[in-house]
Design a protein around this motif. Sequence first.
Motif, PDB file in Angstrom:
ATOM      1  N   ARG A   1       1.228   4.084  -2.894  1.00 48.09           N
ATOM      2  CA  ARG A   1       0.903   5.469  -2.595  1.00 48.09           C
ATOM      3  C   ARG A   1       2.082   6.362  -2.965  1.00 48.09           C
ATOM      4  O   ARG A   1       1.927   7.410  -3.570  1.00 48.09           O
ATOM      5  CB  ARG A   1       0.586   5.654  -1.118  1.00 48.09           C
ATOM      6  CG  ARG A   1       0.049   7.042  -0.836  1.00 48.09           C
ATOM      7  CD  ARG A   1       0.139   7.395   0.611  1.00 48.09           C
ATOM      8  NE  ARG A   1       1.511   7.713   0.958  1.00 48.09           N
ATOM      9  CZ  ARG A   1       1.864   8.220   2.127  1.00 48.09           C
ATOM     10  NH1 ARG A   1       0.967   8.421   3.049  1.00 48.09           N
ATOM     11  NH2 ARG A   1       3.120   8.482   2.389  1.00 48.09           N
ATOM     12  N   ASP A   2       3.273   5.915  -2.599  1.00 46.72           N
ATOM     13  CA  ASP A   2       4.441   6.721  -2.903  1.00 46.72           C
ATOM     14  C   ASP A   2       4.678   6.820  -4.403  1.00 46.72           C
ATOM     15  O   ASP A   2       5.385   7.689  -4.867  1.00 46.72           O
ATOM     16  CB  ASP A   2       5.678   6.164  -2.194  1.00 46.72           C
ATOM     17  CG  ASP A   2       5.601   6.401  -0.691  1.00 46.72           C
ATOM     18  OD1 ASP A   2       4.689   7.157  -0.274  1.00 46.72           O
ATOM     19  OD2 ASP A   2       6.416   5.839   0.053  1.00 46.72           O
TER      20      ASP A   2
ATOM     21  N   ASP B   1      -9.572   1.023  -9.907  1.00 48.70           N
ATOM     22  CA  ASP B   1      -9.017   0.417 -11.114  1.00 48.70           C
ATOM     23  C   ASP B   1      -8.494  -0.979 -10.809  1.00 48.70           C
ATOM     24  O   ASP B   1      -8.608  -1.886 -11.606  1.00 48.70           O
ATOM     25  CB  ASP B   1      -7.852   1.262 -11.636  1.00 48.70           C
ATOM     26  CG  ASP B   1      -8.298   2.666 -12.006  1.00 48.70           C
ATOM     27  OD1 ASP B   1      -9.260   2.778 -12.791  1.00 48.70           O
ATOM     28  OD2 ASP B   1      -7.715   3.636 -11.502  1.00 48.70           O
TER      29      ASP B   1
ATOM     30  N   SER C   1       0.841  -1.207   0.000  1.00 52.49           N
ATOM     31  CA  SER C   1       0.000   0.000   0.000  1.00 52.49           C
ATOM     32  C   SER C   1       0.865   1.242   0.000  1.00 52.49           C
ATOM     33  O   SER C   1       0.660   2.174  -0.772  1.00 52.49           O
ATOM     34  CB  SER C   1      -0.862   0.056   1.250  1.00 52.49           C
ATOM     35  OG  SER C   1      -1.639  -1.082   1.354  1.00 52.49           O
ATOM     36  N   ARG C   2       1.827   1.230   0.913  1.00 49.80           N
ATOM     37  CA  ARG C   2       2.671   2.401   1.042  1.00 49.80           C
ATOM     38  C   ARG C   2       3.450   2.655  -0.246  1.00 49.80           C
ATOM     39  O   ARG C   2       3.533   3.775  -0.737  1.00 49.80           O
ATOM     40  CB  ARG C   2       3.627   2.189   2.222  1.00 49.80           C
ATOM     41  CG  ARG C   2       4.714   3.192   2.367  1.00 49.80           C
ATOM     42  CD  ARG C   2       4.158   4.555   2.745  1.00 49.80           C
ATOM     43  NE  ARG C   2       5.293   5.434   2.991  1.00 49.80           N
ATOM     44  CZ  ARG C   2       5.664   5.861   4.184  1.00 49.80           C
ATOM     45  NH1 ARG C   2       4.956   5.525   5.229  1.00 49.80           N
ATOM     46  NH2 ARG C   2       6.715   6.634   4.332  1.00 49.80           N
ATOM     47  N   GLY C   3       3.990   1.577  -0.813  1.00 43.26           N
ATOM     48  CA  GLY C   3       4.780   1.700  -2.032  1.00 43.26           C
ATOM     49  C   GLY C   3       3.949   2.277  -3.171  1.00 43.26           C
ATOM     50  O   GLY C   3       4.397   3.148  -3.905  1.00 43.26           O
TER      51      GLY C   3
ATOM     52  N   GLY D   1       2.346   7.582  -6.285  1.00 45.94           N
ATOM     53  CA  GLY D   1       1.333   8.523  -6.756  1.00 45.94           C
ATOM     54  C   GLY D   1      -0.049   7.921  -6.934  1.00 45.94           C
ATOM     55  O   GLY D   1      -0.910   8.506  -7.559  1.00 45.94           O
ATOM     56  N   MET D   2      -0.281   6.749  -6.374  1.00 44.02           N
ATOM     57  CA  MET D   2      -1.607   6.151  -6.539  1.00 44.02           C
ATOM     58  C   MET D   2      -2.470   6.397  -5.313  1.00 44.02           C
ATOM     59  O   MET D   2      -1.971   6.631  -4.226  1.00 44.02           O
ATOM     60  CB  MET D   2      -1.470   4.652  -6.771  1.00 44.02           C
ATOM     61  CG  MET D   2      -0.595   4.364  -7.969  1.00 44.02           C
ATOM     62  SD  MET D   2      -0.579   2.643  -8.405  1.00 44.02           S
ATOM     63  CE  MET D   2       0.526   2.708  -9.825  1.00 44.02           C
ATOM     64  N   GLU D   3      -3.776   6.328  -5.516  1.00 49.33           N
ATOM     65  CA  GLU D   3      -4.686   6.455  -4.386  1.00 49.33           C
ATOM     66  C   GLU D   3      -5.048   5.047  -3.944  1.00 49.33           C
ATOM     67  O   GLU D   3      -5.621   4.276  -4.696  1.00 49.33           O
ATOM     68  CB  GLU D   3      -5.921   7.251  -4.786  1.00 49.33           C
ATOM     69  CG  GLU D   3      -5.579   8.722  -5.009  1.00 49.33           C
ATOM     70  CD  GLU D   3      -6.727   9.553  -5.553  1.00 49.33           C
ATOM     71  OE1 GLU D   3      -7.820   9.000  -5.771  1.00 49.33           O
ATOM     72  OE2 GLU D   3      -6.511  10.760  -5.753  1.00 49.33           O
ATOM     73  N   VAL D   4      -4.681   4.714  -2.717  1.00 47.47           N
ATOM     74  CA  VAL D   4      -4.851   3.353  -2.250  1.00 47.47           C
ATOM     75  C   VAL D   4      -5.947   3.312  -1.189  1.00 47.47           C
ATOM     76  O   VAL D   4      -5.912   4.066  -0.231  1.00 47.47           O
ATOM     77  CB  VAL D   4      -3.542   2.825  -1.627  1.00 47.47           C
ATOM     78  CG1 VAL D   4      -3.726   1.396  -1.140  1.00 47.47           C
ATOM     79  CG2 VAL D   4      -2.401   2.907  -2.623  1.00 47.47           C
ATOM     80  N   ILE D   5      -6.910   2.457  -1.388  1.00 47.14           N
ATOM     81  CA  ILE D   5      -7.948   2.299  -0.368  1.00 47.14           C
ATOM     82  C   ILE D   5      -7.628   1.031   0.399  1.00 47.14           C
ATOM     83  O   ILE D   5      -7.582  -0.064  -0.167  1.00 47.14           O
ATOM     84  CB  ILE D   5      -9.336   2.201  -1.006  1.00 47.14           C
ATOM     85  CG1 ILE D   5      -9.629   3.518  -1.730  1.00 47.14           C
ATOM     86  CG2 ILE D   5     -10.398   1.938   0.051  1.00 47.14           C
ATOM     87  CD1 ILE D   5     -10.673   3.401  -2.779  1.00 47.14           C
TER      88      ILE D   5
ATOM     89  N   VAL E   1       8.487  -3.698  -5.080  1.00 48.86           N
ATOM     90  CA  VAL E   1       7.242  -2.946  -5.268  1.00 48.86           C
ATOM     91  C   VAL E   1       7.232  -2.205  -6.619  1.00 48.86           C
ATOM     92  O   VAL E   1       6.189  -2.067  -7.250  1.00 48.86           O
ATOM     93  CB  VAL E   1       7.002  -1.986  -4.087  1.00 48.86           C
ATOM     94  CG1 VAL E   1       5.740  -1.174  -4.301  1.00 48.86           C
ATOM     95  CG2 VAL E   1       6.890  -2.767  -2.787  1.00 48.86           C
ATOM     96  N   ARG E   2       8.418  -1.763  -7.042  1.00 42.80           N
ATOM     97  CA  ARG E   2       8.525  -1.092  -8.346  1.00 42.80           C
ATOM     98  C   ARG E   2       7.883  -1.928  -9.462  1.00 42.80           C
ATOM     99  O   ARG E   2       7.242  -1.394 -10.366  1.00 42.80           O
ATOM    100  CB  ARG E   2      10.006  -0.905  -8.681  1.00 42.80           C
ATOM    101  CG  ARG E   2      10.455   0.542  -8.770  1.00 42.80           C
ATOM    102  CD  ARG E   2      11.960   0.589  -9.005  1.00 42.80           C
ATOM    103  NE  ARG E   2      12.697   0.024  -7.866  1.00 42.80           N
ATOM    104  CZ  ARG E   2      13.599  -0.969  -7.945  1.00 42.80           C
ATOM    105  NH1 ARG E   2      13.879  -1.531  -9.074  1.00 42.80           N
ATOM    106  NH2 ARG E   2      14.227  -1.393  -6.867  1.00 42.80           N
TER     107      ARG E   2
END
Lengths: 557, 324, 110
Positions: free
Chosen positions: C8-9, C35, C4-6, C11-15, C97-98
């Motif tokens: 978000r970093d 998405d 999640s953190r990765g 630039g994604m919106e994570v729920i 995560v990349r």
Amino acid sequence: MFDENYLKKIKERKQEWDKKLENTKERDIKFITDSGIPIKNLYTPLDVKSNYLENLGFPGNTPYTRGVYPNMYRGRLWTMRLFSGHGTPEETNKRWKFLYSHGETGFSAAVDALTFNGIDPTNPDGDAEVGTSGVPLYCIDSMFALTEGLPIDKVSVALIVEPFTSAPVCAMYYNMAKMRGLDIKTLMGTTQNDILTMTVGYVPYKNVNPYHILRLACDLIEWCVPQKNVPRWHPINFTGYNYREGGIDAIQELGFVFASACSHIDNLIERGWKVDDFVNRLAFHLSAHKDFFEEIAKYRAARRIWYKLIKDRYEAKNPRSMEFRFHVQTAGSSLTAQSPNVNIVRTTIQALEAALGGVQSLHTNSYDEAICLPSKEAVLLALRTQQVIQDETRVPNTIDPLAGSYFIEWLTDELEERVWSYIDKIEKVGNIAKALDTGWLYKEMRDAFMRRQNRIEKGEEIVLGVNKFPVPYDQTTTVFRTNKEAVKIEQERIINLRKRRDNAKLETLFDKLRKVCEKEENVMPIMMEITKEGATVGEICDVYREVWGIWEPPIAI
Amino acid sequence: MKRNYDIDVLIEKFKKKDKIALARLITLVENNPETTTNIFNNFNGSEKDSYIIGITGSPGVGKSTLVNALSKILLESGKSIGIISVDPTSPFTGGAFLGDRVRMTDVSLHPNIFIRSLASRGYKGGISRAVFDISLLYEAFGMDFIIIETVGVGQSEFDIYNLAYTTVVIMVPGYGDSIQIQKAGIIEVGDIYVVNKKDLGGEDIVVQMEMMLDDATIQSGWRAPVVMTNSITGEGVNSLIEKIMDHKEHLELSELLKEKKKHRFAYKIEELLSSKIGKVLESLISKDDLNKISNSVLQGKKFKIYDMVHHLFSNVKFEMKKSD
Amino acid sequence: MVVSRGLRDAGMEVIFGGFQNVEQIVESAISEDVDVIGLSMHSGAHLAYTERVINLLKEKGVKDHFLILVGGVIPVKDFLVLKEMGVANVYGPGTVVRDIVKFIVENIKK
Ligand code: B12
Ligand SMILES: Nc1nc2c(ncn2[C@@H]2O[C@H](COP(=O)(O)OP(=O)(O)OP(=O)(O)O)[C@@H](O)[C@H]2O)c(=O)[nH]1
Ligand SMILES: [Mg+2]
């Protein structure tokens, strides 16, 4: 520890030697411990600040740096205790018998996710996970099945449940033992009962607020030890291992367990007990991680810190109260799904750390750790790993063999100092429940996890097969699958029980439980009654939820 | 992946109360504002007015947990609810982590509720640009109540006040002394104050708040009450709902509700206009012109900064077309 | 959570769904109109859970609206089984995560 004049001489020679190094080159890496302590190229008597009698002493004597028993492994080897559970209680019983027949000396029950979250298998929210990550123990019948034919009066049993379900699960176990004709006053074993595991260690499902969890943990301690119902039981195991696995370092691991232990002691003192009434039965569960020497120094430092904490802060009188006893698990998070055979090597080295650190009980991971629950072949090899150390290496021949190493003594002191300041840092936030509820501990965990993950992704922390000499996932390892029928079997077990038991009587007992919860009295006495009558873990936890509400953790991302 | 965002199809389903359509229309108004006009034109004639409640307060005070508890009770009384929960967008990465929903699992499956999480996406004031648009969609969908949870805001970001009819400000024990409370300026924005986590204390805050509210001058004829809650067990939540209903009744009887509604739209109109004017200006005044000014400022003309901007602007001319 | 953190970093919106049941996961995905649905599972029940989620998505007629990713302690032998169920990609231990970010960016606009 050394004569002044002699030290001077050493210093002079050291300076000469330092010159010799001026023209040499070092590899381009950071020489630090896993927790970031800078490490010198060489340690000499100049680095040892400790005074032998005061800071090391003799095994079994204060400050216990060298071990809590005078004879240590010359008297009794550490308990080989493999954390295991899967499918159904019957299948787990088979696995336990298998391990016992191959020389295991203690049992440890890994329960499934439903059991530690207080959900019955009849609840559709959880039915997919019955028995997939541990043994389902939802009712007293399961306890009989689990221990059938095993000498639980002689071999100690660890029940790995946390405070949310420790009261019902332990009560079920004690009732079973009584019904098998055993005297629970002599029953040996451990309950994990660790507040931090189901909070920062794991995302809980419909558990209650940490303030209640802390009280529940202390209820079990109080009822077992100072109230002398199961006085030889270890009613709590402060499980630094679990949060260490979440990414924190050795200093934080000890900081967390000691801060947590203090909150429990404070709670029991508030209930009117004296430290000497109970503290000797509090136990610990630590990790054996990747940094060989730091881990050994960690165990030694932990013993000294605990001694000082109990003696100075709590003013205990009985020296036995100040003994730090601990179980170790080798680091599962250091193991990989790529080349799983290498995991055997890693685990062996970690097990050796524990042995050299004076551990009381040890779990070694199986090589299929990053793939599935341990298969029979894998778990046997894990047991053999310990047996090699115990029986073939002669490592247990002498006590605390690394003592007196300039490096080890220096590192032990250094760790001790850093742990004390970390404990201060936590306690500035408040007691352990507050540190949880405010989210502070979650942020510490999150930051640590991210740091470790980044180090691995950048290649600063080497993981062979993953970020150095990478190889694809291993296709050949047998994947151990848990019994798919377990859901049905467990649902039936509960349905039969519900038919058999006196449901009217249970109604009144549930009312009583509700009142006990409302008044925040010790839950254990009613738990003994109600589980004996066949109440299930899920039904009991539903009362907790009803009275105290469901708590969602302030997870930090 | 096959994603379907055909507006006509979605509107047809929306009118049959299809939540999937509602969800996708929200995506459209949030991500492609230019579709909003087209979408909203389909709802002309819809009379439904929802009652809008705003929930605000510092990070972690229990806003989401309280929304969950409030909704549980409103649902039981047969009401339908649309929830908008806003969480902050990271100014550095543009990413966001929307964690409010985890607290609302008790109610999320109820047929009469719809929950949507939003990232603030650089919008100030604790909400996001799309909040207004989504509230209109919820009204068209026929929601009785709309509950908006703001970002965990710090001191002075209370734009929610412009959108909500009843603004509930949440505090917790340990929030700080009275000076802190005054500094936050929250005495003016709340219609109701909640001291949550009453299991951890908070009586002292209630006393302080009551004193300050007694001293504050009241223009609207409504003296904001202070309620203590435990949003986990639901204690005090019934009485919070009572207060919300009292406030609603007060607004209705005193005609203030009309004012609030007017304000809600006026606020958006102003925002739309200034954004339009901004766009016009961007097209009229070139980046070069602006660069020239900043360059000359650096070359010893810093005291002429106002002069130069006034001069540039005096070349711009707006004219209102006569409408027929 | 690292994932999640990765994301978000990146630039994604994570729920973050926490520990949800199948109905809740599907309901969240639909309401939030995400998405990507990412399922993280370490309990050994990944096959059963994924199947249930996908069946419910199909039942609601929205399966193809989402990119479905699964991660956690998943034996490599199950990767194919999951993909056959309709999962776009599977990530086991040791994932960078990349790589997840890259896959999402490449696949989302299809
Ligand atoms: C660390 C760990 C723990 C820690 C968790 C600490 C914490 N706060 O996170 C602790 C010690 C608490 C723990 C507990 C348990 N654990 Co554990 N644990 C592990 C371990 C060693 C590593 C998992 C980990 O965090 N890895 C690091 C992260 C970064 O990697 P990852 O999770 O694999 O995620 C990566 C990818 O999978 C992927 N990914 C993951 N999720 C997602 C999601 C999406 C959408 C995407 C795209 C990608 C993705 O990307 C990530 C980045 O690389 C694994 C074994 C292993 N080596 O993998 C066992 C393991 C997961 N645990 C297991 C079990 C059984 C448990 C327990 C249930 C045991 C029990 N019965 O009590 C308990 C939980 C209950 C309790 N009482 O707490 C089993 C699961 C069995 C199975 N799958 O069949 C494992 C596999 C060990 C084993 N072989 O027995 N555990
Ligand atoms: N003790 C106690 N804890 C509560 C209470 N209400 C909420 N919490 C806890 O407080 C934490 C934060 O709750 P949230 O509802 O996420 O708070 P929030 O204000 O929505 O947080 P943000 O949206 O992140 O600003 C969670 O751990 C809740 O369980 C309460 O009444 N008492
Ligand atoms: Mg929130």
